[in-house]
Scaffold this active site. Sequence first.
Site, PDB file in Angstrom:
ATOM      1  N   GLY A  60      -5.232   1.920 -13.474  1.00  0.00           N
ATOM      2  CA  GLY A  60      -6.479   1.577 -12.792  1.00  0.00           C
ATOM      3  C   GLY A  60      -7.647   2.209 -13.530  1.00  0.00           C
ATOM      4  O   GLY A  60      -7.974   1.814 -14.654  1.00  0.00           O
ATOM      5  N   TYR A  87      -7.817   4.794 -15.204  1.00  0.00           N
ATOM      6  CA  TYR A  87      -7.456   5.386 -16.490  1.00  0.00           C
ATOM      7  C   TYR A  87      -7.172   4.354 -17.580  1.00  0.00           C
ATOM      8  O   TYR A  87      -6.967   4.736 -18.746  1.00  0.00           O
ATOM      9  CB  TYR A  87      -6.285   6.354 -16.336  1.00  0.00           C
ATOM     10  CG  TYR A  87      -6.686   7.720 -15.772  1.00  0.00           C
ATOM     11  CD1 TYR A  87      -8.015   8.009 -15.436  1.00  0.00           C
ATOM     12  CD2 TYR A  87      -5.749   8.727 -15.585  1.00  0.00           C
ATOM     13  CE1 TYR A  87      -8.379   9.250 -14.934  1.00  0.00           C
ATOM     14  CE2 TYR A  87      -6.117   9.978 -15.091  1.00  0.00           C
ATOM     15  CZ  TYR A  87      -7.434  10.234 -14.767  1.00  0.00           C
ATOM     16  OH  TYR A  87      -7.791  11.475 -14.284  1.00  0.00           O
ATOM     17  N   ASP A 115       0.868  -1.177   0.000  1.00  0.00           N
ATOM     18  CA  ASP A 115       0.000   0.000   0.000  1.00  0.00           C
ATOM     19  C   ASP A 115       0.908   1.231   0.000  1.00  0.00           C
ATOM     20  O   ASP A 115       1.738   1.398   0.904  1.00  0.00           O
ATOM     21  CB  ASP A 115      -0.859  -0.040   1.271  1.00  0.00           C
ATOM     22  CG  ASP A 115      -1.828   1.122   1.367  1.00  0.00           C
ATOM     23  OD1 ASP A 115      -1.630   2.154   0.684  1.00  0.00           O
ATOM     24  OD2 ASP A 115      -2.784   1.013   2.144  1.00  0.00           O
ATOM     25  N   ILE A 116       0.731   2.092  -0.986  1.00  0.00           N
ATOM     26  CA  ILE A 116       1.621   3.254  -1.122  1.00  0.00           C
ATOM     27  C   ILE A 116       1.554   4.169   0.101  1.00  0.00           C
ATOM     28  O   ILE A 116       2.536   4.816   0.453  1.00  0.00           O
ATOM     29  CB  ILE A 116       1.298   4.036  -2.425  1.00  0.00           C
ATOM     30  CG1 ILE A 116       2.403   5.045  -2.762  1.00  0.00           C
ATOM     31  CG2 ILE A 116      -0.039   4.753  -2.356  1.00  0.00           C
ATOM     32  CD1 ILE A 116       3.217   4.667  -3.917  1.00  0.00           C
ATOM     33  N   VAL A 124      -5.608   4.961  -5.731  1.00  0.00           N
ATOM     34  CA  VAL A 124      -4.487   5.497  -4.950  1.00  0.00           C
ATOM     35  C   VAL A 124      -4.843   6.877  -4.383  1.00  0.00           C
ATOM     36  O   VAL A 124      -4.541   7.186  -3.230  1.00  0.00           O
ATOM     37  CB  VAL A 124      -3.235   5.660  -5.849  1.00  0.00           C
ATOM     38  CG1 VAL A 124      -2.087   6.259  -5.070  1.00  0.00           C
ATOM     39  CG2 VAL A 124      -2.822   4.347  -6.444  1.00  0.00           C
ATOM     40  N   ASP A 125      -5.462   7.693  -5.205  1.00  0.00           N
ATOM     41  CA  ASP A 125      -5.801   9.070  -4.829  1.00  0.00           C
ATOM     42  C   ASP A 125      -6.685   9.071  -3.575  1.00  0.00           C
ATOM     43  O   ASP A 125      -6.399   9.790  -2.593  1.00  0.00           O
ATOM     44  CB  ASP A 125      -6.537   9.701  -6.028  1.00  0.00           C
ATOM     45  CG  ASP A 125      -6.473  11.212  -6.050  1.00  0.00           C
ATOM     46  OD1 ASP A 125      -5.897  11.801  -5.120  1.00  0.00           O
ATOM     47  OD2 ASP A 125      -7.013  11.795  -7.008  1.00  0.00           O
TER      48      ASP A 125
HETATM   49  N1  AR6 Z   1      -1.363   1.564  -2.984  1.00  0.00           N
HETATM   50  C1  AR6 Z   1      -0.789   1.175  -4.156  1.00  0.00           C
HETATM   51  N2  AR6 Z   1      -1.491   0.957  -5.290  1.00  0.00           N
HETATM   52  C2  AR6 Z   1      -2.829   1.161  -5.239  1.00  0.00           C
HETATM   53  C3  AR6 Z   1      -3.497   1.592  -4.067  1.00  0.00           C
HETATM   54  C4  AR6 Z   1      -2.706   1.786  -2.902  1.00  0.00           C
HETATM   55  N3  AR6 Z   1      -3.241   2.181  -1.742  1.00  0.00           N
HETATM   56  N4  AR6 Z   1      -4.826   1.712  -4.365  1.00  0.00           N
HETATM   57  C5  AR6 Z   1      -4.978   1.378  -5.658  1.00  0.00           C
HETATM   58  N5  AR6 Z   1      -3.792   1.029  -6.201  1.00  0.00           N
HETATM   59  P1  AR6 Z   1      -5.786   4.330  -9.957  1.00  0.00           P
HETATM   60  P2  AR6 Z   1      -5.168   5.863 -12.416  1.00  0.00           P
HETATM   61  C6  AR6 Z   1      -3.478   0.617  -7.590  1.00  0.00           C
HETATM   62  O1  AR6 Z   1      -7.174   4.096 -10.455  1.00  0.00           O
HETATM   63  O2  AR6 Z   1      -5.439   4.706 -13.298  1.00  0.00           O
HETATM   64  C7  AR6 Z   1      -8.576   8.341  -9.324  1.00  0.00           C
HETATM   65  O3  AR6 Z   1      -9.953   8.439  -9.131  1.00  0.00           O
HETATM   66  C8  AR6 Z   1      -4.598   0.202  -8.480  1.00  0.00           C
HETATM   67  O4  AR6 Z   1      -4.932  -1.162  -8.231  1.00  0.00           O
HETATM   68  O5  AR6 Z   1      -5.592   4.733  -8.550  1.00  0.00           O
HETATM   69  O6  AR6 Z   1      -3.968   6.720 -12.695  1.00  0.00           O
HETATM   70  C9  AR6 Z   1      -7.902   9.679  -9.574  1.00  0.00           C
HETATM   71  O7  AR6 Z   1      -8.563  10.718  -8.894  1.00  0.00           O
HETATM   72  C10 AR6 Z   1      -3.983   0.376  -9.861  1.00  0.00           C
HETATM   73  O8  AR6 Z   1      -3.141  -0.728 -10.177  1.00  0.00           O
HETATM   74  O9  AR6 Z   1      -5.024   5.459 -10.856  1.00  0.00           O
HETATM   75  C11 AR6 Z   1      -8.008   9.841 -11.054  1.00  0.00           C
HETATM   76  O10 AR6 Z   1      -9.250  10.390 -11.435  1.00  0.00           O
HETATM   77  C12 AR6 Z   1      -3.074   1.596  -9.682  1.00  0.00           C
HETATM   78  O11 AR6 Z   1      -2.959   1.762  -8.269  1.00  0.00           O
HETATM   79  C13 AR6 Z   1      -7.905   8.432 -11.564  1.00  0.00           C
HETATM   80  O12 AR6 Z   1      -8.348   7.587 -10.505  1.00  0.00           O
HETATM   81  C14 AR6 Z   1      -3.574   2.890 -10.297  1.00  0.00           C
HETATM   82  O13 AR6 Z   1      -4.983   2.972 -10.234  1.00  0.00           O
HETATM   83  C15 AR6 Z   1      -6.479   8.053 -11.888  1.00  0.00           C
HETATM   84  O14 AR6 Z   1      -6.465   6.764 -12.460  1.00  0.00           O
END
Ligand code: AR6
Length: 182
Positions: free
Chosen positions: A125, A127, A16-17, A39-40
Amino acid sequence: MNRTFGGATVSCVRGDITEQRVDAIVNAANARLAGGGGVDGAIHRAGGPSIMEECRTIGGCPTGQAVRTGAGDLPADHVIHAVGPIWRGGEHGEADLLASAYESSLATAADAGARTIAFPSISTGAYGYPTSDAAAIAMSTVAALAPTLGFDKVRFVLFSEADLQIYQQALGRVAASDAGGP
Ligand code: AR6
């Protein structure tokens, strides 16, 4: 799994980041810096409201760029909010924008004095960027730039075992080509 490029050790872990004890963690943000899921959402939940207050003051960030805030209650010192591209089939500059998001994150963190940084899998994720393509771009960009910016450690923090495998393979390939191997 670790590989070293210049003085920078690049590793991939499952985790978890928000729990990473590094100088800077990177958020996969949106261009409005408005928060969201993935993540956000996890970073804003764990870090507390001060991060969103700073994001509101900054106001936004173009796709392919990154901005810095403090890290609130998180163990890191800085949050680097990087805006990756939304996948639209691959012919709309997505690869360049993703590389730029990693470059801008490293440069912004280095400007703040960071020598250790943790990245999530930006854009793969919500995106929709294909993970193996994104991992190859992430690794080659980081391997090229992190040593010149003085980083000691770059850690990719993957949420799933499947993503961890993909990032490890990408790291192995970049290390092999860096060494002049196959
Ligand atoms: N720690 C590490 N990785 C994680 C965590 C965590 N706590 N939570 C999720 N992931 P995403 P994007 C993984 O959707 O595609 C948001 O709504 C997840 O499984 O977080 O860049 C923003 O506000 C996936 O593999 O980011 C933007 O609107 C990866 O992190 C949009 O999503 C990225 O998924 C950005 O989308």
